[in-house]
Design a protein around this motif. Structure first.
Motif, short mmCIF file in Angstrom:
data_model
loop_
_atom_site.label_atom_id
_atom_site.label_comp_id
_atom_site.label_asym_id
_atom_site.label_seq_id
_atom_site.Cartn_x
_atom_site.Cartn_y
_atom_site.Cartn_z
N UNK A 1 0.80 -1.13 -0.08
CA UNK A 1 -0.04 0.23 -0.03
C UNK A 1 0.87 1.19 -0.07
N UNK A 2 2.02 1.02 0.45
CA UNK A 2 2.72 2.37 0.61
C UNK A 2 4.31 2.01 0.63
N UNK A 3 5.17 3.11 0.31
CA UNK A 3 6.49 2.94 0.14
C UNK A 3 7.16 2.41 1.51
N UNK A 4 6.56 2.85 2.55
CA UNK A 4 7.11 2.09 3.86
C UNK A 4 6.91 0.73 3.79
N UNK A 5 5.87 0.29 3.29
CA UNK A 5 5.64 -1.32 3.31
C UNK A 5 6.60 -1.81 2.23
N UNK A 6 6.65 -1.35 1.20
CA UNK A 6 7.66 -1.70 0.12
C UNK A 6 8.97 -1.94 0.65
N UNK A 7 9.41 -0.88 1.32
CA UNK A 7 10.88 -1.11 1.76
C UNK A 7 10.87 -2.10 2.80
N UNK A 8 9.75 -2.41 3.68
CA UNK A 8 9.79 -3.33 4.82
C UNK A 8 10.07 -4.71 4.18
#
Length: 435
Positions: A109-116
């Motif tokens: 859903x978000x860049x944060x989740x993508x990096x995680x």
């Protein structure tokens, strides 16, 4: 309802660590093209796009119609336990465009989740929780993503599930490498990497994560070619390279479709977000199948890659390619960058105008020094709003104006925005001069 009423309600129910822009915060109630209107009826030219997210601008018919078609089916959500045609079609396009061979895509859903997710994959693949990250970076607000964020103002916890070793950034104004020319800086950064590996790590390192242009860090970027030089060292022991393209992707830099391409290198994993949804929650990670398949248990994202967001994503990506918005970013970005550099060259409070394409920044310092001047940046920021232009703030010291206009920006709008920017910067500079 007045904005003051909404502001009071906001402060009563939302946390204080969620900042609001401007001395008098505004509510945006409508938008069209590159312009938005607030609750008081004031219209602004938007040079920040919801933090580089409304990449095509507002009320784009092709995107609206794609979303409406999906909504009319009645299927807003199914979860990834079922086939989602829009998701598969978008994954095919992104895999092809990524430049990564035998690519697989996982949506979030978000860049944060993508990096995680990228960190999860890399640490599993390498069986190590050791990560190399870059000073002045920002990778998100979740636990691991925050752990590899090298900017104290965005590090909300001293706790970290990862063992992180830090590399020098591409900072050109301050720091140990800033006094070097581009080739020397690359050589010194490689020496730094080797020393960090030898002194700050134990055993196999999982990955290096880096932004081609540091977003929250104030659009700081290293010399072209640094990532390739780093990767030669990483490849000696199989360390993975993660390119965080959350802000630099989709042609925004003008020069290339992805920021990493300026370095003549191919990452093992690439994270994307923001502009691909043009406001709809859509992000993800793409990587070599061998790497992305390293998750040893069942995992999926409930909302990631849902039918509505991926319908929007397909329309956004098709529009971007059909209209060659990368070329437009290069063209209109040059109007802004060249115009700014010429117009403020005589102001010693402006240390640097930097960036690529439609990803530009202006850094403010106390005259005659490299000491950051966040107060001058704030004055310019407020003056832009007063002149009818929305921009962003950032930088390690809060002294940088950030601009990421929609990639559909016209040349006329670029010149209009440039005029407002120059006037705002000059107003801010004059206000800082003692009477």
């Amino acid at each position: 309802m007045t904005t003051d009423d909404l502001l009071a309600r906001h402060r009563a129910v939302l946390p204080t660590w969620m900042p609001l822009y401007y001395d008098e915060p505004i509510e945006l109630v409508s938008g069209s093209g590159r312009r938005v209107t607030d609750a008081q009826g004031r219209t602004y030219l938007d040079f920040f796009g919801g933090v580089l997210t409304t990449m095509l601008g507002y009320d784009i018919p092709e995107v609206r119609e794609a979303v409406e078609r999906q909504l009319r089916t009645g299927v807003v959500h199914t979860s990834t336990l079922y086939l989602i045609r829009q998701q598969v079609e978008l994954a095919e396009k992104i895999a092809r465009l990524s430049g990564i061979p035998d690519a697989r895509v996982f949506f979030t859903n978000s860049g944060t989740e993508a990096n995680e997710a990228a960190l999860l994959v890399a640490t599993n693949h390498r069986r190590s929780h050791q990560i190399l990250a870059v000073r002045n970076s920002y990778h998100g607000r979740s636990y691991a993503a925050m752990g590899v964020t090298g900017n104290r103002g965005w590090s909300a916890s001293p706790l970290n599930p990862l063992q992180v070793a830090w590399l020098h950034s591409g900072e050109r104004l301050r720091g140990l490498l800033s006094r070097l020319d581009a080739d020397e800086q690359v050589d010194a950064a490689v020496e730094d990497l080797r020393e960090v590996l030898a002194t700050q790590t134990a055993g196999d390192v999982a990955a290096l994560i880096a932004e081609p242009i540091q977003g929250v860090g104030g659009f700081v970027h290293p010399p072209d070619g640094l990532f390739a030089a780093w990767k030669k060292v990483l490849d000696e022991t199989g360390i993975l390279f993660i390119a965080d393209e959350v802000q630099t992707g989709w042609g925004r830099t003008g020069e290339h479709f992805w920021g990493y391409q300026a370095h003549d290198v191919t990452p093992d994993l690439l994270t994307f977000a923001k502009g691909i949804g043009n406001g709809f929650a859509l992000a993800g990670v793409v990587g070599r199948a061998e790497v992305l398949e390293s998750v040893p248990a069942i995992s999926f994202s409930t909302f990631g890659g849902n039918p509505v967001s991926t319908a929007a994503g397909n329309a956004v990506l098709d529009y971007l390619l059909d209209h060659d918005l990368q070329a437009n970013a290069a063209r209109t970005g040059a109007i802004l960058a060249d115009g700014l550099r010429a117009a403020v060259a005589d102001l010693d409070c402006v240390a640097e105008v930097r960036g690529k394409g439609l990803m530009l920044a202006v850094e403010f310092v106390h005259p005659g020094t490299t000491e950051p001047d966040p107060a001058c940046a704030v004055r310019a920021f407020e003056a832009c709003r007063a002149g009818g232009l929305l921009v962003g703030k950032g930088g390690l010291h809060g002294n940088v104006l950030r601009m990421g206009p929609p990639l559909t920006l016209t040349e006329e709008e670029a010149r209009k925005g440039l005029a407002i920017l120059v006037d705002a910067i000059r107003t801010a500079a004059a206000a800082g001069v003692p009477a």
